[in-house]
Design an enzyme around this catalytic site. Sequence first.
Site: not given
Length: 514
Positions: A122, A128, A135, A441, A475, A487
Amino acid sequence: MTERSHPDVLIVGGGPVGATFARVLHERAPQLTVLLVDAGPQLTPRPGQHVKNIPDPAERERAQVRSQGPTQVVYGTPGIGARRAAAEGEAPARPALLARPGTFLLRDAHGMADDMPAAALSTNVGGMGAHWTCACPPPGNTERIPFLPSAEWDAALQDANRLLAVTQAAYPDTDVARAIRQALQGAFHDTLAGGRPVQPMPLAARTEGGVRVWSGADVVLGPLADGGAANFTLLPDTLCQRLMVDGPRVTGAQLQDRRSGEVWTVHARAVVVAADALRTPQLLWASGIRPAALGHYLNDQPQVLGAVQLDPALLPASPGPAAGGVSWVPFHAPAHPYHGQVMELEASPIPIPVEQDTGTPVVGLGWFCAREVRFEDHLAFSADHRDDVGLPAITVHHTLTPTDHVVIERAKDEVERAMAALGRPIAAGRPFVLPSGSSLHYQGTTRMGERDDGTSVCDATSRVWGVENLYVGGNGVIPTSTACNPTVTSVALAVLAAQAIARALAQPAPVSSA
């Protein structure tokens, strides 16, 4: 090329991690001037808001499209059947099947991603963090970074939860939610350990006036997002083209205004690159900063998906709220090298079909798998070809090992066990694996290490080996094999790094002779 005022700290990347650096520096060393730049547009008046918080669907769609870099189109919303077809090679690989709204495929930016067809990014203020599921499960046993002192690490995780506004009460604890958790606990009691039973998913979200508000980078920025902080500047639509290096230090960066095309330089006492796990190593490589491990140890979590119509026995006998929220089946290796989440429709990032709906609630199940982390899985950067913004084109090399395939098959068994405990599958066939890259991820490409031995890019404070004042975030810094959403781990690592920068810059800046 012109020059502008020079901050103490330059941060490249305006997602939750870049926002963490800015916020912690503001709290720990408010005298420091901080410039945060992002290559993408600011989508909302308050910078970095989650697009789910935009009440007007048309405006939300426009914000998603503006985040999609070279793919400025509205994507379709296929259900599981179309996702399965894409995963099994039965349909052409199209953005509508592989990229979710608000993201664009790496290959659309002139990258090569045959080994990871769903690799996506993004480009917007908030990164993102404007599109994520929010979560925030904490890392479990082997997911934790072993060379970080436990007390320091736990304190950083606690601070990350504060910055992201994480709670396990984002959804009401209804009878249905409790019944779902009880059924899952019964199904997995033999594999869960370490004091981590099935429980509500920690989510970066809150409820205000009966409306759920999802955390984006604006929540992390806190008062900085409201303006008025004299020492903080945010520049959207500002591309960092390269870092300027002088011996063992980075002296600043060359920036470009993507609207006007103007190019200028800034100098800084410290530089943070938190662009994401693909573009952070890309920028370092483009700047001639090339540790042996840069771009290597690329880790993407295979994701196994299913959906189930809840057994009526799990529903309340009398009318009432049926929402199940998000339930969490925690990771605990070696018996349970997975992170499972069971989501109601609102929380699922992938549309759940209801073609067979009889009025009974449907929930989606997603199991993320930990996999072998290997040097061979890497990003290669081209010296000859450029991407859509003029940086070296990226080629992805990423292959699942025989061990990975065994873990994935076991994950399918687990999802089937969970579906049997919850009700009736709504799609024929076994649970399936989404195309590689679908997890979003991506980790390991700027990984942290205990020593400078060629197997890591940065030290325990996220400072790049061999460069005195360059830090990386995101990440990509995570060195361990994980299954949980990354995250909160990345934000915790950024907390530790920002604290280190604050200490390093405690002394006044040297007086320039210019």
